[in-house]
Motif scaffolding. Structure first.
Motif, short mmCIF file in Angstrom:
data_model
loop_
_atom_site.label_atom_id
_atom_site.label_comp_id
_atom_site.label_asym_id
_atom_site.label_seq_id
_atom_site.Cartn_x
_atom_site.Cartn_y
_atom_site.Cartn_z
N ALA A 1 0.80 -1.23 0.00
CA ALA A 1 0.00 0.00 0.00
C ALA A 1 0.83 1.28 0.00
O ALA A 1 0.62 2.15 -0.85
N PRO A 2 1.81 1.46 0.93
CA PRO A 2 2.56 2.71 0.90
C PRO A 2 3.40 2.88 -0.36
O PRO A 2 3.53 4.00 -0.87
N VAL A 3 3.98 1.78 -0.85
CA VAL A 3 4.77 1.86 -2.08
C VAL A 3 3.88 2.27 -3.24
O VAL A 3 4.18 3.21 -3.99
N GLY A 4 2.76 1.56 -3.37
CA GLY A 4 1.83 1.90 -4.45
C GLY A 4 1.28 3.30 -4.31
O GLY A 4 1.17 4.05 -5.30
N ALA A 5 0.93 3.68 -3.06
CA ALA A 5 0.39 5.02 -2.84
C ALA A 5 1.42 6.09 -3.13
O ALA A 5 1.11 7.13 -3.74
N GLY A 6 2.68 5.84 -2.72
CA GLY A 6 3.73 6.83 -2.98
C GLY A 6 4.01 7.01 -4.46
O GLY A 6 4.14 8.13 -4.96
N VAL A 7 4.12 5.88 -5.17
CA VAL A 7 4.35 5.95 -6.62
C VAL A 7 3.17 6.60 -7.33
O VAL A 7 3.34 7.44 -8.22
N LEU A 8 1.96 6.21 -6.94
CA LEU A 8 0.76 6.80 -7.53
C LEU A 8 0.70 8.29 -7.28
O LEU A 8 0.37 9.08 -8.19
N PHE A 9 1.03 8.71 -6.06
CA PHE A 9 0.97 10.13 -5.74
C PHE A 9 2.01 10.93 -6.52
O PHE A 9 1.73 12.02 -7.03
N SER A 10 3.23 10.38 -6.64
CA SER A 10 4.27 11.06 -7.41
C SER A 10 3.86 11.20 -8.87
O SER A 10 4.06 12.25 -9.50
N TRP A 11 3.25 10.14 -9.42
CA TRP A 11 2.78 10.18 -10.80
C TRP A 11 1.64 11.18 -10.95
O TRP A 11 1.59 11.95 -11.93
N ALA A 12 0.74 11.21 -9.96
CA ALA A 12 -0.42 12.11 -10.04
C ALA A 12 0.01 13.57 -9.99
O ALA A 12 -0.61 14.43 -10.64
N GLN A 13 1.07 13.87 -9.22
CA GLN A 13 1.52 15.26 -9.12
C GLN A 13 2.02 15.79 -10.46
O GLN A 13 2.06 17.00 -10.67
N LYS A 14 2.40 14.90 -11.36
CA LYS A 14 2.93 15.32 -12.66
C LYS A 14 1.83 15.48 -13.71
O LYS A 14 2.13 15.82 -14.85
N ARG A 15 0.59 15.20 -13.34
CA ARG A 15 -0.51 15.31 -14.33
C ARG A 15 -1.66 16.13 -13.76
O ARG A 15 -2.83 15.76 -13.83
N GLN A 16 -1.30 17.29 -13.19
CA GLN A 16 -2.31 18.16 -12.62
C GLN A 16 -3.13 18.91 -13.67
O GLN A 16 -4.24 19.37 -13.39
N ASP A 17 -2.59 19.01 -14.86
CA ASP A 17 -3.24 19.83 -15.88
C ASP A 17 -4.12 19.04 -16.84
O ASP A 17 -4.71 19.61 -17.75
N VAL A 18 -4.23 17.72 -16.65
CA VAL A 18 -5.07 16.94 -17.55
C VAL A 18 -6.54 17.17 -17.22
O VAL A 18 -6.90 17.60 -16.11
N THR A 19 -7.40 16.88 -18.19
CA THR A 19 -8.84 17.14 -18.00
C THR A 19 -9.53 16.01 -17.27
O THR A 19 -10.38 16.25 -16.40
N PHE A 20 -9.17 14.78 -17.58
CA PHE A 20 -9.87 13.63 -17.02
C PHE A 20 -9.16 13.16 -15.75
O PHE A 20 -8.04 12.68 -15.80
N PHE A 21 -9.82 13.32 -14.61
CA PHE A 21 -9.27 12.95 -13.31
C PHE A 21 -7.85 13.47 -13.11
O PHE A 21 -6.89 12.71 -13.09
N PRO A 22 -7.70 14.77 -12.96
CA PRO A 22 -6.37 15.33 -12.71
C PRO A 22 -5.83 14.90 -11.35
O PRO A 22 -6.59 14.62 -10.42
N GLY A 23 -4.49 14.82 -11.26
CA GLY A 23 -3.73 14.56 -10.06
C GLY A 23 -4.42 13.96 -8.86
O GLY A 23 -4.59 12.74 -8.75
N ASP A 24 -4.82 14.83 -7.93
CA ASP A 24 -5.37 14.36 -6.66
C ASP A 24 -6.66 13.57 -6.83
O ASP A 24 -6.97 12.69 -6.03
N GLN A 25 -7.41 13.85 -7.88
CA GLN A 25 -8.67 13.14 -8.08
C GLN A 25 -8.44 11.66 -8.43
O GLN A 25 -9.16 10.79 -7.95
#
Length: 498
Positions: free
Chosen positions: A443-467
């Motif tokens: 869980a923490p590994v997946g969550a950390g990797v997912l969060f790092s990836w999400a921070q790099k796609r804040q400007d997309v239209t479909f489910f941006p970053g934190d969403q």
């Protein structure tokens, strides 16, 4: 324990069986008492309670559970800054990945050794395993606070997870010190204090980390706590564990340490027939016990979700708003989690017993899981709030999520422990802790990797970053909810003694 009679000698029928021969069972327990056997002494004490709550034993259960759980999440508020200070991440966006591996190292260690500690508690007793776990917390949590390199921190956490094998034995212990009608309270105390520790731990980490920066009038940068900015919260946890370790001197044992005699078996045969109960799957090996196996699967899924949620909440709240976070300080998120922990304690002590009486462990878990899905969907929209509105939203959501999570985990624990005999319970809880730790390591590994990836796609239209991060949490929770229905979940039939 190969026969039905031997199994009955080790444990009175669990709460899933409605038995109208309690007086006969108590008389048999008294007749089968062996001097010098701690398990027999505990059985006599439970008979002497006559339905009262064993407050002293539950005090030991609560304090040991709290001391063992504090190190797990104590690092969450300062983990981001600790990894940053190690200067191992090349970019700010990569810190989340390294933080995830650091958080996961504890669970990897626990996953490797929990089965061993469960078996050891069945063979040697609950007390030796609990005492050793407290000692490991005292030593290794201090060493973690003294870490100056990333590999040192990883090693300390990995060893702590490997040696702190208390989770399975303490759950078995909580069942064994309680009369049948209070077993739900026993498991509730374990999960309450464990959950309380998981929430209070970040509070300690948030308030006490980096003391030279937060409290310069008390701590100088040249002092020990200035040179080791993350030592103070670790010392606080170690000190509490040391106090609990001393109190373990008076911890009573619950394991039976005598041989079954033919005379004892004849006494048990005189009891009213319980064959319908012991013909349930709990007579077989654990891997053939489908009620236990199916509840274990659900328990692991919910554990995966809760750990990922705790990891994401902490790093999401302290990340910058340009990355979809809340720009909280470690103290801010520590305070949020502390309040959530306080609400958790109130709920378990004064509300949960009514919930379990009215709904039962399974229905309450299903309802809590359903409500969690809707609650998780509100978190991404908190980035549009500020001031008092943001405070109200994040505090309310964190408190509610903690209550729902502990309702689920307690319900699953009750179902698991009522599906096995006493001579299998330590091993069963050890396997459960190992499996849960494996998922909590992922869980923490997946969550950390997912969060790092999400921070790099804040400007997309479909489910941006934190969403997209919270969408993944919702999907895992939904899988857990589905697993509590047939055909995925198998419950042992309820038999009534005639």
């Amino acid at each position: 324990m190969g026969s039905m009679e031997e199994a009955l000698l080790l444990k009175p029928p669990p709460s899933v069986v409605v038995c109208h021969h309690a007086a006969a069972a108590e008389a048999a327990a008294e007749a089968c008492h062996h001097d010098g056997c701690p398990g027999c002494a505990m059985d006599r004490r439970k008979v002497g309670l006559r339905g009262s709550i064993p407050y002293k034993e539950l005090f030991y259960v609560g304090t040991t559970s709290l001391a063992a759980s504090l190190p797990i999440t104590c690092l969450f508020p300062f983990m981001y800054f600790m990894v940053r200070d190690f200067h191992i991440a090349k970019t700010e966006e990569d810190i989340g990945s390294y933080a995830g591996f650091l958080a996961a190292s504890y669970m990897i260690g626990r996953a490797i050794t929990s089965i061993f500690w469960g078996i050891a508690s069945d063979r040697l007793g609950r007390k030796p395993v609990i005492v050793f776990a407290m000692l490991s917390v005292v030593i290794l949590q201090t060493l973690f606070g003294l870490s100056t390199k990333y590999w040192m921190a990883i090693a300390a956490r990995l060893l702590l997870g490997s040696l702190n094998g208390i989770l399975g034995p303490v759950k078995a212990y909580a069942i064994e010190v309680c009369p049948t009608e209070h077993q739900a309270l026993g498991i509730s105390i374990v999960n309450t204090m464990w959950g309380f520790g998981l929430v209070i731990g970040p509070g300690l980490g948030g308030y006490l980390s980096q003391p030279a920066e937060k409290y310069p009038q008390i701590f100088s940068k040249e002092s020990v706590l200035g040179r080791f900015p993350y030592l103070l919260p670790c010392l606080a946890v170690s000190f509490f564990a040391a106090v609990v370790l001393i109190t373990c001197i008076w911890l009573p044992e619950t394991i039976h340490k005598h041989k079954i005699t033919e005379k004892d078996i004849r006494r048990v045969k005189a009891l009213p027939s319980q064959k319908s109960h012991w013909d349930l799957p709990r007579k077989r090996s654990l891997l053939q016990n489908w009620p236990w196996m199916s509840t274990l699967a659900s328990y692991c899924l919910f554990g995966l979700h809760e750990t990922a949620y705790s990891e994401i909440l902490s790093i999401w709240a302290v990340s910058d708003r340009k990355y979809g976070g809340l720009t909280f300080t470690s103290g801010d998120i520590g305070q949020v989690l502390s309040v959530a922990g306080a609400s958790l304690l109130v709920y378990q002590l004064f509300v949960y017993s009514w919930v379990i009486k009215i709904l039962g462990p399974l229905i309450s878990s299903r309802i809590a899981s359903s409500l969690s899905i809707f609650l998780l969907a509100t978190f991404p929209f908190m980035t549009y709030l500020s001031g008092a509105k943001l405070s109200f939203a994040i505090y309310s959501a964190a408190m509610t999520k903690s209550v729902l999570g502990i309702t689920i985990s307690t319900g699953m624990c009750l179902l698991q422990n009522n599906a096995v005999r006493q001579d299998q319970r330590g091993t069963a809880n050890g396997i459960s802790a190992s499996a849960l730790s494996f998922f909590k390591a992922i869980a923490p590994v997946g969550a950390g990797v997912l969060f790092s990836w999400a921070q790099k796609r804040q400007d997309v239209t479909f489910f941006p970053g934190d969403q997209v991060v919270f969408l993944m949490l919702i999907l895992v929770q939904l899988c857990g909810l589905i697993s509590t229905f047939e055909p995925f979940l198998v419950l042992p039939p309820v038999e009534e003694c005639s």
